[in-house]
Design a protein around this motif. Structure first.
Motif, mmCIF file in Angstrom:
data_model
loop_
_atom_site.group_PDB
_atom_site.id
_atom_site.type_symbol
_atom_site.label_atom_id
_atom_site.label_comp_id
_atom_site.label_asym_id
_atom_site.label_seq_id
_atom_site.Cartn_x
_atom_site.Cartn_y
_atom_site.Cartn_z
ATOM 1 N N VAL A 94 -34.374 -0.903 1.276
ATOM 2 C CA VAL A 94 -32.946 -0.636 1.434
ATOM 3 C C VAL A 94 -32.536 -1.103 2.828
ATOM 4 C CG1 VAL A 94 -32.902 1.306 -0.166
ATOM 5 C CG2 VAL A 94 -33.421 1.716 2.220
ATOM 6 N N ASP A 95 -31.306 -1.515 2.957
ATOM 7 C CA ASP A 95 -30.797 -1.989 4.244
ATOM 8 C C ASP A 95 -30.254 -0.817 5.052
ATOM 9 O OD1 ASP A 95 -31.420 -4.623 3.594
ATOM 10 O OD2 ASP A 95 -29.479 -4.953 2.624
ATOM 11 N N VAL A 96 -30.588 -0.796 6.328
ATOM 12 C CA VAL A 96 -30.117 0.266 7.215
ATOM 13 C C VAL A 96 -29.894 -0.332 8.604
ATOM 14 C CG1 VAL A 96 -32.488 0.938 7.782
ATOM 15 C CG2 VAL A 96 -30.642 2.565 8.145
ATOM 16 N N THR A 97 -28.883 0.182 9.297
ATOM 17 C CA THR A 97 -28.617 -0.229 10.672
ATOM 18 C C THR A 97 -28.765 0.990 11.575
ATOM 19 O OG1 THR A 97 -27.076 -1.967 9.984
ATOM 20 C CG2 THR A 97 -26.956 -1.238 12.266
ATOM 21 N N LEU A 98 -29.699 0.909 12.488
ATOM 22 C CA LEU A 98 -29.951 2.006 13.421
ATOM 23 C C LEU A 98 -29.431 1.640 14.801
ATOM 24 C CD1 LEU A 98 -33.637 2.945 12.448
ATOM 25 C CD2 LEU A 98 -31.514 3.977 11.632
ATOM 26 N N GLN A 99 -28.776 2.589 15.444
ATOM 27 C CA GLN A 99 -28.283 2.385 16.810
ATOM 28 C C GLN A 99 -29.332 2.939 17.762
ATOM 29 O OE1 GLN A 99 -24.414 4.246 17.060
ATOM 30 N NE2 GLN A 99 -23.648 3.166 15.265
ATOM 31 N N VAL A 100 -30.131 2.042 18.313
ATOM 32 C CA VAL A 100 -31.261 2.450 19.150
ATOM 33 C C VAL A 100 -31.070 1.952 20.574
ATOM 34 C CG1 VAL A 100 -33.771 2.402 19.411
ATOM 35 C CG2 VAL A 100 -32.759 2.308 17.128
ATOM 36 N N ASN A 101 -31.032 2.893 21.498
ATOM 37 C CA ASN A 101 -30.884 2.564 22.920
ATOM 38 C C ASN A 101 -29.697 1.645 23.183
ATOM 39 O OD1 ASN A 101 -33.215 4.112 23.414
ATOM 40 N ND2 ASN A 101 -34.541 2.353 23.092
ATOM 41 N N GLY A 102 -28.593 1.930 22.491
ATOM 42 C CA GLY A 102 -27.357 1.196 22.716
ATOM 43 C C GLY A 102 -27.219 -0.112 21.957
ATOM 44 N N CYS A 130 -41.077 12.173 13.449
ATOM 45 C CA CYS A 130 -42.013 12.036 12.332
ATOM 46 C C CYS A 130 -41.532 12.782 11.093
ATOM 47 C CB CYS A 130 -43.407 12.525 12.729
ATOM 48 S SG CYS A 130 -43.562 14.324 12.907
ATOM 49 N N LEU A 131 -40.585 13.713 11.257
ATOM 50 C CA LEU A 131 -40.052 14.460 10.119
ATOM 51 C C LEU A 131 -38.613 14.075 9.795
ATOM 52 C CD1 LEU A 131 -41.394 18.107 10.661
ATOM 53 C CD2 LEU A 131 -42.382 16.248 9.328
ATOM 54 N N THR A 132 -38.124 13.027 10.432
ATOM 55 C CA THR A 132 -36.748 12.586 10.227
ATOM 56 C C THR A 132 -36.745 11.241 9.513
ATOM 57 O OG1 THR A 132 -36.084 13.672 12.298
ATOM 58 C CG2 THR A 132 -34.555 12.053 11.367
ATOM 59 N N LEU A 133 -36.065 11.166 8.378
ATOM 60 C CA LEU A 133 -35.966 9.888 7.682
ATOM 61 C C LEU A 133 -35.092 8.929 8.485
ATOM 62 C CD1 LEU A 133 -35.511 10.945 3.946
ATOM 63 C CD2 LEU A 133 -37.545 9.925 4.997
ATOM 64 N N ALA A 134 -35.503 7.676 8.524
ATOM 65 C CA ALA A 134 -34.713 6.676 9.237
ATOM 66 C C ALA A 134 -33.297 6.589 8.671
ATOM 67 C CB ALA A 134 -35.404 5.317 9.163
ATOM 68 N N LEU A 135 -33.175 6.699 7.335
ATOM 69 C CA LEU A 135 -31.850 6.626 6.708
ATOM 70 C C LEU A 135 -30.945 7.750 7.174
ATOM 71 C CD1 LEU A 135 -32.763 5.692 3.016
ATOM 72 C CD2 LEU A 135 -31.871 4.197 4.796
ATOM 73 N N ALA A 136 -31.528 8.921 7.477
ATOM 74 C CA ALA A 136 -30.723 10.064 7.908
ATOM 75 C C ALA A 136 -30.172 9.872 9.311
ATOM 76 C CB ALA A 136 -31.564 11.338 7.851
ATOM 77 N N ALA A 137 -30.751 8.952 10.079
ATOM 78 C CA ALA A 137 -30.307 8.722 11.451
ATOM 79 C C ALA A 137 -29.284 7.600 11.563
ATOM 80 C CB ALA A 137 -31.506 8.403 12.339
ATOM 81 N N GLU A 138 -28.948 6.980 10.432
ATOM 82 C CA GLU A 138 -27.991 5.872 10.470
ATOM 83 C C GLU A 138 -26.623 6.377 10.937
ATOM 84 O OE1 GLU A 138 -26.843 1.993 7.759
ATOM 85 O OE2 GLU A 138 -27.427 3.848 6.750
ATOM 86 N N GLY A 139 -25.993 5.586 11.798
ATOM 87 C CA GLY A 139 -24.672 5.949 12.307
ATOM 88 C C GLY A 139 -24.703 6.883 13.501
ATOM 89 N N GLN A 140 -25.888 7.232 13.986
ATOM 90 C CA GLN A 140 -26.020 8.112 15.138
ATOM 91 C C GLN A 140 -26.753 7.378 16.258
ATOM 92 O OE1 GLN A 140 -27.002 12.370 13.802
ATOM 93 N NE2 GLN A 140 -27.671 11.167 12.047
ATOM 94 N N GLU A 141 -26.508 7.807 17.485
ATOM 95 C CA GLU A 141 -27.117 7.151 18.634
ATOM 96 C C GLU A 141 -28.515 7.695 18.866
ATOM 97 O OE1 GLU A 141 -28.134 4.728 21.481
ATOM 98 O OE2 GLU A 141 -26.219 4.521 20.412
ATOM 99 N N ILE A 142 -29.497 6.830 18.764
ATOM 100 C CA ILE A 142 -30.899 7.194 18.945
ATOM 101 C C ILE A 142 -31.351 6.722 20.325
ATOM 102 C CG2 ILE A 142 -33.248 6.907 18.054
ATOM 103 C CD1 ILE A 142 -31.818 6.036 15.362
ATOM 104 N N THR A 143 -31.950 7.626 21.083
ATOM 105 C CA THR A 143 -32.480 7.264 22.402
ATOM 106 C C THR A 143 -33.976 7.541 22.424
ATOM 107 O OG1 THR A 143 -30.374 7.893 23.438
ATOM 108 C CG2 THR A 143 -32.256 7.567 24.898
ATOM 109 N N THR A 144 -34.733 6.535 22.784
ATOM 110 C CA THR A 144 -36.178 6.682 22.915
ATOM 111 C C THR A 144 -36.557 6.599 24.388
ATOM 112 O OG1 THR A 144 -36.742 4.328 22.796
ATOM 113 C CG2 THR A 144 -36.380 5.486 20.698
ATOM 114 N N ILE A 145 -37.828 6.798 24.673
ATOM 115 C CA ILE A 145 -38.286 6.730 26.058
ATOM 116 C C ILE A 145 -37.983 5.373 26.685
ATOM 117 C CG2 ILE A 145 -40.618 5.981 25.418
ATOM 118 C CD1 ILE A 145 -39.741 8.478 28.245
ATOM 119 N N GLU A 146 -37.959 4.317 25.843
ATOM 120 C CA GLU A 146 -37.668 2.972 26.358
ATOM 121 C C GLU A 146 -36.221 2.834 26.811
ATOM 122 O OE1 GLU A 146 -40.987 2.405 23.270
ATOM 123 O OE2 GLU A 146 -39.152 3.582 23.457
ATOM 124 N N GLY A 147 -35.361 3.739 26.367
ATOM 125 C CA GLY A 147 -33.938 3.624 26.693
ATOM 126 C C GLY A 147 -33.483 4.496 27.843
#
Length: 204
Positions: free
Chosen positions: A50-58, A108-125
């Motif tokens: 399935v296609d998904v767009t994740l907003q990761v570190n801006g 690890c307990l969050t589906l990638a699809l559930a995070a679509e449309g939200q701002e995700i920040t990782t240690i790299e960001g």
């Protein structure tokens, strides 16, 4: 022509009547079954991409993934952002902690699809250009890690802990950082790092 019960004509009529009645009874059942088949299509295979767009570190990251892919696996395996660590894979150690809309979550307990449309920040960001985030610098200054495996999750959780207003004293820091396990037991140093970074984070 005889209509006596024992006559051939009478027997024929009864058989015709019974056949017609049985046929009319089957019509609504068949129609209902057909309608149910139309209303309930076969479930889609979740392994199909399935296609998904994740907003990761801006930045927007477009992926084609299995619908069951966790956010952690999407980050590590698909986007090659390996800072978030896979520890227990059961949401119990905190090594995979990232921020979603500034809330800490175990990826690890969050589906990638559930995070679509939200701002995700990782240690790299966290760092900006060549400048470390205050919490990253505080972890270095206070030697708040040993093996370093849990450190990315500790830092992400610590940033959220401060922004949530739970870093005013050591007891609160220990309580609200308790979801992140350090197997090297660097807890006193972690608390010291959070205390050091808190004023600068809140000021900024």
């Amino acid at each position: 022509m005889s209509d006596k019960p024992g006559s051939k004509q009478s027997a024929f009529d009864r058989r015709a009547f019974m056949a017609a009645a049985a046929g009319s009874a089957l019509v609504p059942m068949t129609a209902r079954a057909a309608a149910e088949n139309v209303r309930a299509p076969a479930p889609q295979d979740p392994s199909l991409p399935v296609d998904v767009t994740l907003q990761v570190n801006g930045k927007d990251k477009r992926l084609s993934i299995d619908a069951r892919t966790t956010l952690l696996d999407a980050l590590r395996e698909h986007l090659k952002l390996t800072g978030s660590k896979k520890g227990c894979d059961h949401g119990q150690c905190g090594a995979c902690t990232v921020l979603i809309d500034d809330r800490r979550v175990v990826s690890c307990l969050t589906l990638a699809l559930a995070a679509e449309g939200q701002e995700i920040t990782t240690i790299e960001g966290l760092a900006t250009d060549d400048h470390l985030h205050p919490m990253q610098q505080a972890f270095i200054d206070n030697d708040a890690f040993q093996c370093g495996y849990c450190t990315p999750g500790q830092i992400m959780s610590a940033v959220a802990c401060v922004k949530e207003g739970h870093a005013s004293n050591e007891a609160d820091i220990r309580e609200y950082m308790s979801g992140n396990i350090c197997r090297c037991a660097a807890y006193p140093n972690i608390v010291a790092a959070v205390k050091q970074a808190a004023p600068e984070i809140l000021k900024g």
